[in-house]
Write a protein that holds these residues in place. Structure first.
Motif, PDB file in Angstrom:
ATOM      1  N   ASN A 380       0.827  -1.214   0.000  1.00 45.52           N
ATOM      2  CA  ASN A 380       0.000   0.000   0.000  1.00 45.52           C
ATOM      3  C   ASN A 380       0.857   1.258   0.000  1.00 45.52           C
ATOM      4  O   ASN A 380       0.390   2.331   0.362  1.00 45.52           O
ATOM      5  CB  ASN A 380      -0.911  -0.013   1.232  1.00 45.52           C
ATOM      6  CG  ASN A 380      -2.165   0.817   1.041  1.00 45.52           C
ATOM      7  OD1 ASN A 380      -2.635   0.992  -0.074  1.00 45.52           O
ATOM      8  ND2 ASN A 380      -2.710   1.333   2.125  1.00 45.52           N
ATOM      9  N   LYS A 381       2.113   1.118  -0.419  1.00 43.67           N
ATOM     10  CA  LYS A 381       3.046   2.239  -0.282  1.00 43.67           C
ATOM     11  C   LYS A 381       2.681   3.433  -1.156  1.00 43.67           C
ATOM     12  O   LYS A 381       2.993   4.587  -0.789  1.00 43.67           O
ATOM     13  CB  LYS A 381       4.468   1.777  -0.570  1.00 43.67           C
ATOM     14  CG  LYS A 381       4.715   1.255  -1.971  1.00 43.67           C
ATOM     15  CD  LYS A 381       6.152   0.739  -2.098  1.00 43.67           C
ATOM     16  CE  LYS A 381       6.425   0.175  -3.492  1.00 43.67           C
ATOM     17  NZ  LYS A 381       7.793  -0.362  -3.599  1.00 43.67           N
ATOM     18  N   ALA A 382       2.029   3.220  -2.292  1.00 40.94           N
ATOM     19  CA  ALA A 382       1.648   4.356  -3.145  1.00 40.94           C
ATOM     20  C   ALA A 382       0.730   5.306  -2.383  1.00 40.94           C
ATOM     21  O   ALA A 382       0.901   6.526  -2.431  1.00 40.94           O
ATOM     22  CB  ALA A 382       0.972   3.854  -4.419  1.00 40.94           C
ATOM     23  N   ASP A 383      -0.237   4.757  -1.681  1.00 34.73           N
ATOM     24  CA  ASP A 383      -1.161   5.581  -0.889  1.00 34.73           C
ATOM     25  C   ASP A 383      -0.424   6.276   0.247  1.00 34.73           C
ATOM     26  O   ASP A 383      -0.654   7.469   0.513  1.00 34.73           O
ATOM     27  CB  ASP A 383      -2.285   4.706  -0.338  1.00 34.73           C
ATOM     28  CG  ASP A 383      -3.260   5.490   0.516  1.00 34.73           C
ATOM     29  OD1 ASP A 383      -3.839   6.464   0.008  1.00 34.73           O
ATOM     30  OD2 ASP A 383      -3.437   5.139   1.701  1.00 34.73           O
ATOM     31  N   TYR A 384       0.489   5.559   0.909  1.00 42.38           N
ATOM     32  CA  TYR A 384       1.230   6.161   2.014  1.00 42.38           C
ATOM     33  C   TYR A 384       2.124   7.296   1.525  1.00 42.38           C
ATOM     34  O   TYR A 384       2.186   8.368   2.139  1.00 42.38           O
ATOM     35  CB  TYR A 384       2.078   5.105   2.733  1.00 42.38           C
ATOM     36  CG  TYR A 384       1.290   3.952   3.310  1.00 42.38           C
ATOM     37  CD1 TYR A 384       0.020   4.141   3.831  1.00 42.38           C
ATOM     38  CD2 TYR A 384       1.820   2.663   3.340  1.00 42.38           C
ATOM     39  CE1 TYR A 384      -0.704   3.081   4.365  1.00 42.38           C
ATOM     40  CE2 TYR A 384       1.108   1.602   3.863  1.00 42.38           C
ATOM     41  CZ  TYR A 384      -0.160   1.813   4.373  1.00 42.38           C
ATOM     42  OH  TYR A 384      -0.871   0.772   4.894  1.00 42.38           O
ATOM     43  N   TYR A 385       2.825   7.067   0.410  1.00 41.96           N
ATOM     44  CA  TYR A 385       3.690   8.107  -0.139  1.00 41.96           C
ATOM     45  C   TYR A 385       2.878   9.351  -0.504  1.00 41.96           C
ATOM     46  O   TYR A 385       3.318  10.486  -0.286  1.00 41.96           O
ATOM     47  CB  TYR A 385       4.423   7.593  -1.386  1.00 41.96           C
ATOM     48  CG  TYR A 385       5.601   6.694  -1.111  1.00 41.96           C
ATOM     49  CD1 TYR A 385       6.465   6.935  -0.051  1.00 41.96           C
ATOM     50  CD2 TYR A 385       5.859   5.597  -1.948  1.00 41.96           C
ATOM     51  CE1 TYR A 385       7.551   6.101   0.195  1.00 41.96           C
ATOM     52  CE2 TYR A 385       6.948   4.760  -1.712  1.00 41.96           C
ATOM     53  CZ  TYR A 385       7.788   5.013  -0.642  1.00 41.96           C
ATOM     54  OH  TYR A 385       8.869   4.204  -0.405  1.00 41.96           O
ATOM     55  N   GLN A 386       1.693   9.128  -1.066  1.00 47.26           N
ATOM     56  CA  GLN A 386       0.843  10.254  -1.447  1.00 47.26           C
ATOM     57  C   GLN A 386       0.451  11.078  -0.219  1.00 47.26           C
ATOM     58  O   GLN A 386       0.483  12.326  -0.244  1.00 47.26           O
ATOM     59  CB  GLN A 386      -0.407   9.736  -2.150  1.00 47.26           C
ATOM     60  CG  GLN A 386      -1.270  10.817  -2.789  1.00 47.26           C
ATOM     61  CD  GLN A 386      -0.572  11.486  -3.967  1.00 47.26           C
ATOM     62  OE1 GLN A 386      -0.120  10.816  -4.889  1.00 47.26           O
ATOM     63  NE2 GLN A 386      -0.467  12.803  -3.926  1.00 47.26           N
ATOM     64  N   LYS A 387       0.109  10.395   0.863  1.00 45.62           N
ATOM     65  CA  LYS A 387      -0.288  11.110   2.077  1.00 45.62           C
ATOM     66  C   LYS A 387       0.901  11.793   2.738  1.00 45.62           C
ATOM     67  O   LYS A 387       0.773  12.904   3.284  1.00 45.62           O
ATOM     68  CB  LYS A 387      -0.979  10.138   3.039  1.00 45.62           C
ATOM     69  CG  LYS A 387      -2.370   9.727   2.556  1.00 45.62           C
ATOM     70  CD  LYS A 387      -3.000   8.653   3.416  1.00 45.62           C
ATOM     71  CE  LYS A 387      -4.397   8.309   2.906  1.00 45.62           C
ATOM     72  NZ  LYS A 387      -4.988   7.158   3.592  1.00 45.62           N
ATOM     73  N   ILE A 388       2.049  11.152   2.687  1.00 45.91           N
ATOM     74  CA  ILE A 388       3.264  11.783   3.220  1.00 45.91           C
ATOM     75  C   ILE A 388       3.549  13.070   2.461  1.00 45.91           C
ATOM     76  O   ILE A 388       3.890  14.112   3.053  1.00 45.91           O
ATOM     77  CB  ILE A 388       4.460  10.813   3.133  1.00 45.91           C
ATOM     78  CG1 ILE A 388       4.268   9.644   4.100  1.00 45.91           C
ATOM     79  CG2 ILE A 388       5.772  11.537   3.433  1.00 45.91           C
ATOM     80  CD1 ILE A 388       5.245   8.493   3.886  1.00 45.91           C
ATOM     81  N   SER A 389       3.407  13.007   1.134  1.00 45.65           N
ATOM     82  CA  SER A 389       3.623  14.199   0.307  1.00 45.65           C
ATOM     83  C   SER A 389       2.667  15.319   0.712  1.00 45.65           C
ATOM     84  O   SER A 389       3.069  16.484   0.827  1.00 45.65           O
ATOM     85  CB  SER A 389       3.426  13.843  -1.172  1.00 45.65           C
ATOM     86  OG  SER A 389       3.503  14.992  -1.978  1.00 45.65           O
ATOM     87  N   GLN A 390       1.409  14.980   0.956  1.00 47.55           N
ATOM     88  CA  GLN A 390       0.421  15.991   1.331  1.00 47.55           C
ATOM     89  C   GLN A 390       0.712  16.570   2.717  1.00 47.55           C
ATOM     90  O   GLN A 390       0.469  17.764   2.961  1.00 47.55           O
ATOM     91  CB  GLN A 390      -0.969  15.380   1.278  1.00 47.55           C
ATOM     92  CG  GLN A 390      -1.425  15.041  -0.137  1.00 47.55           C
ATOM     93  CD  GLN A 390      -2.795  14.386  -0.169  1.00 47.55           C
ATOM     94  OE1 GLN A 390      -3.727  14.865   0.471  1.00 47.55           O
ATOM     95  NE2 GLN A 390      -2.931  13.299  -0.908  1.00 47.55           N
ATOM     96  N   ILE A 391       1.221  15.740   3.615  1.00 50.91           N
ATOM     97  CA  ILE A 391       1.575  16.248   4.942  1.00 50.91           C
ATOM     98  C   ILE A 391       2.731  17.242   4.826  1.00 50.91           C
ATOM     99  O   ILE A 391       2.724  18.316   5.447  1.00 50.91           O
ATOM    100  CB  ILE A 391       1.944  15.086   5.891  1.00 50.91           C
ATOM    101  CG1 ILE A 391       0.704  14.244   6.205  1.00 50.91           C
ATOM    102  CG2 ILE A 391       2.550  15.632   7.194  1.00 50.91           C
ATOM    103  CD1 ILE A 391       0.990  12.979   6.976  1.00 50.91           C
ATOM    104  N   TYR A 392       3.732  16.916   4.003  1.00 53.76           N
ATOM    105  CA  TYR A 392       4.853  17.839   3.802  1.00 53.76           C
ATOM    106  C   TYR A 392       4.371  19.142   3.164  1.00 53.76           C
ATOM    107  O   TYR A 392       4.854  20.230   3.486  1.00 53.76           O
ATOM    108  CB  TYR A 392       5.931  17.192   2.937  1.00 53.76           C
ATOM    109  CG  TYR A 392       6.923  16.356   3.727  1.00 53.76           C
ATOM    110  CD1 TYR A 392       7.639  16.914   4.791  1.00 53.76           C
ATOM    111  CD2 TYR A 392       7.162  15.020   3.402  1.00 53.76           C
ATOM    112  CE1 TYR A 392       8.549  16.152   5.510  1.00 53.76           C
ATOM    113  CE2 TYR A 392       8.067  14.258   4.112  1.00 53.76           C
ATOM    114  CZ  TYR A 392       8.762  14.835   5.167  1.00 53.76           C
ATOM    115  OH  TYR A 392       9.665  14.084   5.888  1.00 53.76           O
ATOM    116  N   THR A 393       3.407  19.048   2.268  1.00 52.52           N
ATOM    117  CA  THR A 393       2.840  20.262   1.660  1.00 52.52           C
ATOM    118  C   THR A 393       2.191  21.130   2.723  1.00 52.52           C
ATOM    119  O   THR A 393       2.371  22.354   2.745  1.00 52.52           O
ATOM    120  CB  THR A 393       1.803  19.885   0.585  1.00 52.52           C
ATOM    121  OG1 THR A 393       2.446  19.153  -0.456  1.00 52.52           O
ATOM    122  CG2 THR A 393       1.150  21.126  -0.005  1.00 52.52           C
ATOM    123  N   ALA A 394       1.413  20.479   3.631  1.00 45.16           N
ATOM    124  CA  ALA A 394       0.763  21.229   4.716  1.00 45.16           C
ATOM    125  C   ALA A 394       1.782  21.858   5.653  1.00 45.16           C
ATOM    126  O   ALA A 394       1.512  22.891   6.282  1.00 45.16           O
ATOM    127  CB  ALA A 394      -0.171  20.303   5.497  1.00 45.16           C
TER     128      ALA A 394
END
Length: 425
Positions: A380-394
């Motif tokens: 499920n790493k694609a979903d996790y990476y996407q959320k990590i990216s969004q957290i860094y954006t925030a």
């Protein structure tokens, strides 16, 4: 599936919980079956939940390898006692389960030594007999002979002594049915167990319990209910019968009957954790979520911490759309794991992280959880990476946000060959 304190429903989380309780009881073989049922149900209810799917696969793998080590230890004890043929059966069972290359090599070495010793024994006893080929000798073994007996003994080995004694006395039809039941072949199990019931009609034994389990898995609810109701007249202290009967009432929406049944529980069972769980699950399945919430909260106030109850309470809060409360409970579960230095279930990590992320809590703690989930649940790493990216954006960290966005894109590309359907025009 045996006489253990378990319960189930049609939700994959409930099958998983059933497997967890079996693992706690040391019944890893049966736990594998429950995790596989959870996985099968997940494919029907939430096929997109790769994180949960990977968590279940890890639990199946862990239970298999634990069972392998148990079989290996049993084989070592039999070798020491001089029971080499019995030891060979356990080694063969272990080989069928393990995926560990080192263990496979070790087990195959032991198997070769035992087979060589067996051949030497035959040649010493009968020097006139020539053993031309080991494979030819193995082909002479009866398909329904000793290997089935050994596997059957291994399966019932975790049951109470009096139950083991009863099961070994029910005859060959019961043995075949019980083996089929534990292998997920419910139609064959039903056929053999009905035969065993006819052969042992004079005994008020445990055959109806196992037969009802097979019928339940085939969704033959009327047959299963009749078997269990009769069984409880003679065995009112067997908790799994109440658990199976409750599941039937849940599936047939007979929630009042489930509550009436639980009101008849003997005091010792009613005061057990499993008894409380059954009552709470009945409220939950009846969609009496507020009553279920109050019931679980009262338990945690009155008794010591219990993760099974806590998980059920968190699920109830989610059903009530009380996501903050659910998130706090998942956080408490993780805290309990930290305090006793035990591994946190990746499913709990993901539940807490996803609920936090959905509520806008883009904290470093949540980011760290997703980073750890990338390692623990790589599917499920694609979903996790996407959320990590969004957290860094925030957090206004554009460099890291872009880096993990690229990781997410790469992970999605890697998933395509396995999941994408190709169509020729």
């Amino acid at each position: 599936m045996g006489l253990l304190n378990i319960f189930s429903s049609k939700d994959p989380e409930d099958y998983e919980l059933k497997g967890d309780k079996l693992v706690e009881a040391g019944a890893h073989g049966k736990a594998i079956g429950e995790y596989e049922r959870a996985l099968e149900r997940l494919e029907k209810t939430a096929p997109w939940d790769d994180g949960f799917r990977q968590s279940l696969r890890e639990k199946i793998h862990s239970s298999r390898e634990t069972l392998v080590l148990q079989h290996k230890k049993t084989a070592a004890g039999m070798i020491e006692a001089g029971y080499h043929e019995d030891a060979l059966q356990y080694i063969q069972l272990a080989l069928e389960l393990t995926e560990d290359p080192d263990l496979i090599s070790d087990l195959e070495n032991q198997k070769r030594k035992l087979e060589a010793r067996a051949l030497e024994g035959i040649q010493d006893a009968y020097p006139e007999v020539e053993i031309a080929d080991q494979e030819e000798a193995q082909e002479d073994e009866p398909v329904d002979g000793e290997p089935d007996d050994e596997y059957f003994a291994a399966l019932i080995g975790t049951l109470p002594d009096e139950v083991q004694k009863a099961y070994t006395g029910y005859g060959n039809a019961f043995k075949k049915g019980y083996l089929a039941l534990n292998q997920g072949d419910f139609e064959s199990a039903t056929e053999s167990l009905y035969q065993a019931l006819e052969e042992n009609s004079d005994a008020q034994g445990y055959i109806p319990l196992e037969l009802a389990t097979a019928c339940l898995n085939l969704e033959q609810y009327d047959d299963a209910r009749g078997l269990l109701e009769t069984f409880l007249q003679h065995h009112p202290d067997v908790l799994p019968a109440y658990q199976l009967l409750c599941e039937i009432y849940w599936e047939t929406k007979a929630f009042d009957r489930a509550e009436s049944l639980l009101a008849t529980l003997p005091r010792q069972l009613a005061e057990s954790v499993a008894g409380f769980v059954l009552f709470g699950e009945t409220l939950f399945h009846a969609e009496k979520y507020k009553e279920a919430k109050a019931f679980y909260r009262d338990f945690l106030k009155t008794y010591d911490w219990n993760e099974t109850i806590a998980r059920a309470l968190a699920k109830t809060h989610e059903a009530l759309n009380e996501m903050a409360n659910a998130r706090n409970i998942y956080q408490d579960i993780m805290g309990q794991c930290h305090s006793c230095h035990s591994r946190i279930d990746p499913y709990i990590k993901q539940k807490y992280a996803d609920l936090s992320f959905a509520s806008g809590l883009n904290t470093s703690e949540v980011l760290e959880l997703y980073l750890s989930l990338v390692r623990e649940v790589p599917g499920n790493k694609a979903d996790y990476y996407q959320k990590i990216s969004q957290i860094y954006t925030a957090q206004s960290n554009g460099t890291e946000a872009r880096r993990f966005e690229l990781f997410a894109e790469k992970a999605k590309e890697e998933e395509k060959p396995a999941s994408a359907e190709t169509t020729e025009i």
